[in-house]
Design a protein around this motif. Structure first.
Motif, PDB file in Angstrom:
ATOM      1  N   UNK A 193      -7.226  -3.936   7.523  1.00  0.00           N
ATOM      2  CA  UNK A 193      -6.074  -4.773   7.846  1.00  0.00           C
ATOM      3  C   UNK A 193      -5.828  -4.688   9.349  1.00  0.00           C
ATOM      4  N   UNK A 194      -5.657  -5.851   9.985  1.00  0.00           N
ATOM      5  CA  UNK A 194      -5.531  -5.905  11.440  1.00  0.00           C
ATOM      6  C   UNK A 194      -4.308  -5.152  11.920  1.00  0.00           C
ATOM      7  N   UNK A 195      -4.410  -4.603  13.146  1.00  0.00           N
ATOM      8  CA  UNK A 195      -3.292  -3.895  13.749  1.00  0.00           C
ATOM      9  C   UNK A 195      -3.769  -2.921  14.806  1.00  0.00           C
ATOM     10  N   UNK A 196      -2.852  -2.538  15.721  1.00  0.00           N
ATOM     11  CA  UNK A 196      -3.207  -1.635  16.817  1.00  0.00           C
ATOM     12  C   UNK A 196      -2.468  -0.312  16.747  1.00  0.00           C
ATOM     13  N   UNK A 197      -1.453  -0.208  15.897  1.00  0.00           N
ATOM     14  CA  UNK A 197      -0.672   1.018  15.838  1.00  0.00           C
ATOM     15  C   UNK A 197       0.407   1.091  16.901  1.00  0.00           C
ATOM     16  N   UNK A 198       0.723  -0.038  17.540  1.00  0.00           N
ATOM     17  CA  UNK A 198       1.735  -0.059  18.592  1.00  0.00           C
ATOM     18  C   UNK A 198       3.030  -0.724  18.108  1.00  0.00           C
ATOM     19  N   UNK A 199       2.912  -1.620  17.138  1.00  0.00           N
ATOM     20  CA  UNK A 199       4.045  -2.447  16.716  1.00  0.00           C
ATOM     21  C   UNK A 199       5.276  -1.658  16.334  1.00  0.00           C
ATOM     22  N   UNK A 200       5.128  -0.625  15.474  1.00  0.00           N
ATOM     23  CA  UNK A 200       6.300   0.134  15.040  1.00  0.00           C
ATOM     24  C   UNK A 200       6.876   0.983  16.170  1.00  0.00           C
ATOM     25  N   UNK A 201       6.008   1.427  17.103  1.00  0.00           N
ATOM     26  CA  UNK A 201       6.508   2.159  18.268  1.00  0.00           C
ATOM     27  C   UNK A 201       7.391   1.245  19.114  1.00  0.00           C
ATOM     28  N   UNK A 202       6.983  -0.023  19.275  1.00  0.00           N
ATOM     29  CA  UNK A 202       7.793  -1.007  20.001  1.00  0.00           C
ATOM     30  C   UNK A 202       9.119  -1.227  19.289  1.00  0.00           C
ATOM     31  N   UNK A 203       9.047  -1.394  17.974  1.00  0.00           N
ATOM     32  CA  UNK A 203      10.271  -1.604  17.183  1.00  0.00           C
ATOM     33  C   UNK A 203      11.242  -0.448  17.388  1.00  0.00           C
ATOM     34  N   UNK A 204      10.731   0.792  17.345  1.00  0.00           N
ATOM     35  CA  UNK A 204      11.609   1.962  17.497  1.00  0.00           C
ATOM     36  C   UNK A 204      12.254   1.977  18.880  1.00  0.00           C
ATOM     37  N   UNK A 252       0.809  -1.218   0.000  1.00  0.00           N
ATOM     38  CA  UNK A 252       0.000   0.000   0.000  1.00  0.00           C
ATOM     39  C   UNK A 252       0.840   1.264   0.000  1.00  0.00           C
ATOM     40  N   UNK A 253       2.002   1.218   0.665  1.00  0.00           N
ATOM     41  CA  UNK A 253       2.814   2.419   0.789  1.00  0.00           C
ATOM     42  C   UNK A 253       2.240   3.367   1.827  1.00  0.00           C
ATOM     43  N   UNK A 254       2.968   4.433   2.100  1.00  0.00           N
ATOM     44  CA  UNK A 254       2.598   5.400   3.131  1.00  0.00           C
ATOM     45  C   UNK A 254       2.581   6.783   2.504  1.00  0.00           C
ATOM     46  N   UNK A 255       1.525   7.542   2.782  1.00  0.00           N
ATOM     47  CA  UNK A 255       1.441   8.928   2.325  1.00  0.00           C
ATOM     48  C   UNK A 255       2.653   9.686   2.855  1.00  0.00           C
ATOM     49  N   UNK A 256       3.313  10.402   1.984  1.00  0.00           N
ATOM     50  CA  UNK A 256       4.557  11.075   2.357  1.00  0.00           C
ATOM     51  C   UNK A 256       4.354  12.048   3.509  1.00  0.00           C
ATOM     52  N   UNK A 257       3.139  12.597   3.639  1.00  0.00           N
ATOM     53  CA  UNK A 257       2.856  13.529   4.735  1.00  0.00           C
ATOM     54  C   UNK A 257       2.772  12.822   6.077  1.00  0.00           C
ATOM     55  N   UNK A 258       2.564  11.501   6.052  1.00  0.00           N
ATOM     56  CA  UNK A 258       2.434  10.762   7.298  1.00  0.00           C
ATOM     57  C   UNK A 258       3.719  10.050   7.710  1.00  0.00           C
ATOM     58  N   UNK A 259       4.742  10.115   6.851  1.00  0.00           N
ATOM     59  CA  UNK A 259       6.010   9.440   7.154  1.00  0.00           C
ATOM     60  C   UNK A 259       6.612   9.867   8.495  1.00  0.00           C
ATOM     61  N   UNK A 260       6.604  11.179   8.825  1.00  0.00           N
ATOM     62  CA  UNK A 260       7.248  11.562  10.086  1.00  0.00           C
ATOM     63  C   UNK A 260       6.584  10.985  11.335  1.00  0.00           C
ATOM     64  N   UNK A 261       5.322  10.503  11.235  1.00  0.00           N
ATOM     65  CA  UNK A 261       4.589  10.040  12.415  1.00  0.00           C
ATOM     66  C   UNK A 261       4.462   8.519  12.465  1.00  0.00           C
ATOM     67  N   UNK A 262       5.152   7.840  11.590  1.00  0.00           N
ATOM     68  CA  UNK A 262       4.933   6.406  11.418  1.00  0.00           C
ATOM     69  C   UNK A 262       5.318   5.600  12.657  1.00  0.00           C
ATOM     70  N   UNK A 263       6.279   6.115  13.447  1.00  0.00           N
ATOM     71  CA  UNK A 263       6.739   5.356  14.615  1.00  0.00           C
ATOM     72  C   UNK A 263       6.088   5.823  15.922  1.00  0.00           C
ATOM     73  N   UNK A 264       5.065   6.698  15.819  1.00  0.00           N
ATOM     74  CA  UNK A 264       4.402   7.169  17.031  1.00  0.00           C
ATOM     75  C   UNK A 264       3.401   6.126  17.521  1.00  0.00           C
TER      76      UNK A 264
END
Length: 744
Positions: free
Chosen positions: A703-714, A680-692
Motif C-alpha cells: 500500500x502506497x505511503x511514505x510514513x510522513x503523513x501522520x507525523x505531519x498531522x500530529x 488492517x489495524x495496527x499491532x498494539x506494540x506499534x501504537x506508541x510509534x504511529x505518529x513518528x
C-alpha cells in the motif's frame, strides 16, 4: 498411474510443526474421493473406490465424471454434479453440502469443495454410528447450553450438551494460550473415566499448521484410528501434490494417529471455537470405540461451536468494554486533574484517582521533574535505582511491557513478589522520565498431561513410537517469576494516558518548562537546514529523471536496460514524493496559523468525493455523521482530514466490505472528530510509534505511503494546541480521534 501418498521428510517432534498435513496424499477410508477439473474430467481418485463401487472401471483417470452416473446417483438428472458445482460456485458450497445421492442404491452424502482449479467430490455413507437424531436435539441443546450467563458454566453446559448430542465418551473444551499450548477448561465424561479438567498440553501436541487448518475446517472427524487410510491416485504426468485443505476425508498425520492410540482413543471429533476470526480453542471429543458421524450430524454439531463462539465473543467483548470504560474514566479524570493542577506529579499521584487506576497494577512509580513518586507496592529505593539504570540502558521504545521481568532483568528476582510484571511508558528518555507500573508474582502450579519436555523414541520404521507422550500421567510444574498478563485494554489505556501527560506538559511548558533559548535557536536552525537540504535535492533529482526519460525514448535499448531505466524513473518519482512530504513537514512550524471558524462538513464531503473516484469505492461505504464547526487554520485542517480519511480508505480496501465512519462530537471545552475503519489495524506494540516520522507499520504491504503523513498531522494538531490518539487492534480496524480546544 501414480500414488499421491506423501513422501515428505520423516517427521518427529523436532520438526512436526512443518509436517505438510494439508497434502497427505491419502484419505480416511470410511468414504471415497473423486477429483475433477473444470471440464469435469477425473484427475485424481482414491484407491478404495472398488470397495464402494465393486464394478467400477479400473481406468477412470481422464474420463468424464458423467461416465459414473449409472452407478453414482442413478436417480439423479443428467449432469447433476455439474449443476451442484454451478450452484456451489454461485451461492457457496456450504449451501449445497451435503447433496443426498446414492451409490448402487445405498444412501450417500456428496460433499463438494475446491482445491486450486479442481473440485473435490467426497462421498460418505449417509448413516451415522450414533443412534441419536442430532438435528432434532440441536435446538434444545443450544437453549440449555446458553441458559447460564456465567462463562465457566456456559463452557461446562456446552461440553454436556455436545456429549448428549454425539454420544462420545469424553467431551472437553480446550483453550489455546498465546504460546500455542492448551488447557482443558471444561469437560463432560463417562463416570468411570478419570478427569482431565485443568490439564495442560504442550503446543507441539497441536502444532501451528494444524491450528491453522482448524480455522478453515470447523469440524474434524477421525472415525477410526486403526483404519488404514486409502491412497490417492493420479496419472504419471501429474506430480504436484493435491491440496486437501478443504477436504472432510483428508487423512490424519501419522504422528497424531499414534498420539491418539497412546491415549487409548479410537475415534475423535473436534469443533473449532473462534474469537474474532482467530482460533480460541476446540471442543475436543474422544471415543474409546470407533465412531462415524455423518456429515449432517457434524454440520449440526458445528452450529453448537459457532453459537458458542458468538457467545464467547459477546461475553469477552462485554468484559473488555467494561474494562475499557473503567480505564477511560480514570484517564479522563487524570487528564482533567493535570490541566487543573499546576503540579503534574501531584495530579497523577495525590488524588482519589491515581496512576494505579489506569491499569490493574498493585504498584506504580512516576519519575518526573527530578523526583520519584511511588504508589502502592513497589521495590525498595535501591532496587528502583538499579531498575531505572537497566531501563535507560536497555529500553529504547516509548512503550514496553513484560509479564516475566526476572527473565529480562535478572536482579528483579529479588523483588519478584512485588514486580514480576512491569509496564513502562517513557515520557522523556533524554531526561530519564518514566511512568512504571508493577504486577506481583502469580505463582502457578501447571498440571501437564505428562512431562512437556518429553523424550522422543523412534522405532525401526521411524513412526510407531513417535508421539507427544507414551505416558499421560499428571505432571506438575510450578511457574515462578511471572505475573498476570497485561491486557490489550491496559495497553490502550497507557498509550492514551501518555498522550494526555504529554499534552498537559506541553500546555504548561510556558510556566514550568521554558525551553532554553539556545536550544530553541538550534531547533529552528535544524528545521531550516532540513528544509534547505530537501529543497536542494529536488534539482539533481529532476536531472536524473530527465536523463532517464530521454534514454527511455531509445527504441534500440535491450528490454533489460529499459526495465532498469523504468525502475530509475519510478525511484526518482518515489524520492520526489518523499522530499515533498519532508518539505511539508518542515514547513508547518514556519507557517503562521490563520484561525477562522471552519465548517468541516463541506471540506470532508469534497475529500470523500475525491477518494471515491481515486479508489473506485461506493460512497455508501463511507458514513458521515455529525459535523460540528471548529476553530482552526482551514488549509491545515483540510490537510489533517485528507490524510486521516485517505488512510482509513486505503487500509480498509482489502476487506470484503470496506467501512469508514466519520463523526464529530462537542462539549463546552472541545470538539472531537473520530475516523473509524474496519481495515488492517495496527499491532498494539506499534501504537506508541504511529505518529513518528517515516514509521510505517509492518502489515501495510505494498500500500502506497511514505510514513510522513501522520507525523505531519500530529504537528498540525499540536500547532492548534489539540490532541490526537488512536485505538486499534491488528485485523480489527482503527479509530483515530482528534480533539480541538474551543477558543473563547
Amino acid at each position: 498411474m501414480l500414488s499421491q501418498t506423501n513422501r515428505a521428510v520423516k517427521i518427529d517432534l523436532t520438526n512436526c510443526d512443518i509436517e505438510p498435513i494439508h497434502i497427505p496424499g491419502k484419505i480416511q477410508s470410511h468414504g471415497f474421493l473423486i477429483v475433477i477439473d473444470a471440464e469435469s474430467i477425473i484427475r485424481f481418485h482414491s484407491e478404495n473406490l472398488v470397495q464402494f463401487i465393486p464394478n467400477v472401471n479400473d481406468n477412470l483417470l481422464g474420463s468424464h465424471i458423467d461416465n459414473l452416473q449409472p452407478i453414482i446417483g442413478s436417480n439423479e438428472p443428467p449432469d447433476f454434479i455439474n449443476h451442484i458445482i454451478t450452484l456451489g460456485r454461485a451461492n457457496g458450497f456450504e449451501q449445497t453440502n451435503p447433496f443426498n445421492t446414492d451409490i448402487n442404491g445405498k444412501p450417500f452424502h456428496l460433499i463438494v469443495s475446491t482445491s486450486a482449479s479442481y473440485y473435490l467430490l467426497e462421498f460418505e455413507p449417509a448413516q451415522s454410528d450414533s443412534k441419536t437424531d442430532v438435528q432434532r436435539m440441536i435446538g434444545r441443546s443450544i437453549s440449555e447450553m446458553l441458559a447460564d450467563k456465567n462463562l465457566q458454566n456456559l463452557l461446562k453446559n456446552c461440553a454436556v450438551q455436545v456429549k448428549n448430542v454425539i454420544g462420545y465418551d469424553r467431551v472437553m473444551v480446550y483453550r489455546f494460550a498465546e504460546d500455542g499450548h492448551g488447557e482443558v477448561i471444561a469437560e463432560s465424561k463417562d463416570t468411570e473415566l478419570p478427569s482431565w479438567l485443568g490439564l495442560h498440553y504442550p503446543a507441539s501436541d497441536i502444532p501451528k499448521q494444524a491450528r491453522e487448518l482448524y480455522k478453515v475446517n470447523l469440524t474434524r472427524l477421525i472415525a477410526d484410528v486403526n483404519q488404514e487410510p486409502a491412497g490417492i491416485i493420479t496419472d504419471a504426468g501429474n506430480t504436484a501434490p493435491l491440496d486437501m485443505t478443504n477436504s472432510d476425508l483428508r487423512a490424519v498425520s501419522p504422528v497424531h494417529i499414534q498420539y491418539l492410540k497412546n491415549m487409548g482413543v479410537a475415534s475423535s471429533f473436534s469443533i473449532s471455537l473462534m474469537y474474532k476470526k482467530e482460533l480460541w480453542g476446540l471442543i475436543a471429543c474422544h471415543s474409546y470405540t470407533p465412531r462415524f458421524i455423518d456429515f449432517r450430524s457434524r454440520d449440526s454439531a458445528k452450529l453448537i461451536g459457532q453459537i458458542l463462539s458468538s457467545a464467547l465473543e459477546f461475553r469477552q467483548d462485554e468484559e473488555n468494554q467494561q474494562l475499557q470504560e473503567r480505564y477511560k474514566s480514570a484517564v479522563d479524570q487524570l487528564s482533567r486533574l493535570m490541566l487543573k493542577d499546576n503540579d503534574i506529579d501531584n495530579a497523577l499521584t495525590r488524588n482519589s484517582v491515581t496512576l494505579l487506576n489506569a491499569v490493574d497494577a498493585t504498584g506504580a512509580i512516576l519519575v518526573f521533574d527530578n523526583s520519584i513518586t511511588k504508589l502502592g507496592d513497589t521495590p525498595t529505593d535501591v532496587q528502583v535505582s538499579g531498575l531505572l539504570n537497566w531501563i535507560k540502558e536497555n529500553i529504547n521504545e516509548t512503550f514496553y511491557y513484560t509479564d516475566e521481568l526476572p527473565v529480562k532483568y535478572s536482579n528483579a528476582a529479588l523483588f519478584r513478589g512485588i514486580a514480576s510484571g512491569m509496564m513502562v511508558s517513557t515520557l522523556s528518555k533524554e531526561m530519564g522520565e518514566y511512568v512504571i507500573w508493577f504486577k506481583p508474582e502469580q505463582l502457578q502450579t501447571v498440571k501437564w498431561a505428562g512431562n512437556p519436555d518429553k523424550p522422543v523414541t523412534i522405532s525401526s520404521d521411524g513412526l510407531a513410537n513417535i508421539s507427544p507422550r507414551n505416558s499421560f500421567e499428571e505432571w506438575s510444574q510450578t511457574v515462578t517469576g511471572t505475573s498476570k498478563k497485561w491486557s490489550n485494554e491496559e495497553v490502550k489505556s497507557v498509550v492514551r494516558l501518555r498522550s494526555e501527560i504529554t499534552y498537559a506538559i506541553n500546555q504548561k511548558a510556558g510556566a514550568i518548562r521554558l525551553l532554553n533559548e539556545k536550544l530553541k535557536n538550534a531547533y529552528e536552525e535544524l528545521d531550516t537546514f532540513s528544509y534547505t537540504i530537501s529543497h536542494d535535492l529536488k534539482n539533481p533529482l529532476s536531472t536524473i529523471k530527465s536523463f532517464a526519460q530521454i534514454l527511455l525514448r531509445d527504441k534500440d535499448l535491450k528490454p533489460q536496460t529499459l526495465k532498469i531505466l523504468e525502475r530509475i524513473n519510478g525511484g526518482a518519482d518515489k524520492m520526489n514524493n518523499m522530499i515533498n512530504e519532508v518539505l511539508d513537514y518542515s514547513r508547518i512550524n514556519r507557517l503562521e496559523l490563520v484561525l477562522k471558524e471552519v465548517d468541516p462538513a463541506t471540506m470532508i464531503s469534497e475529500i470523500v468525493r475525491d477518494l471515491t473516484l481515486v479508489y473506485g469505492i461506493d460512497e455508501n461505504n463511507i458514513t458521515i455523521g455529525n459535523m460540528p464547526k471548529l476553530q482552526g487554520d482551514p488549509v491545515m485542517i483540510s490537510q489533517v482530514f485528507a490524510n486521516i480519511i485517505s488512510n482509513a480508505v486505503k487500509y480498509s480496501m482489502k476487506t470484503e466490505q470496506p467501512l469508514v465512519s466519520i463523526n464529530g462530537t462537542e462539549d463546552e471545552h472541545e470538539v472531537v472528530y473520530t475516523v473509524t475503519d474496519n481495515g488492517l489495524g495496527i499491532d498494539i506494540k506499534q501504537l506508541p510509534r504511529i505518529f513518528e516520522l517515516f514509521k510505517r507499520m509492518d502489515n501495510v504491504g505494498d500500500i502506497e505511503g511514505t510514513g510522513v503523513g501522520l507525523a505531519i498531522v500530529k504537528r498540525i494538531i499540536e500547532k492548534h494546541n489539540g490532541k490526537i490518539w488512536v485505538d486499534s487492534e491488528l485485523g480489527q480496524g482503527s479509530t483515530f480521534s482528534i480533539a480541538f480546544s474551543k477558543r473563547n
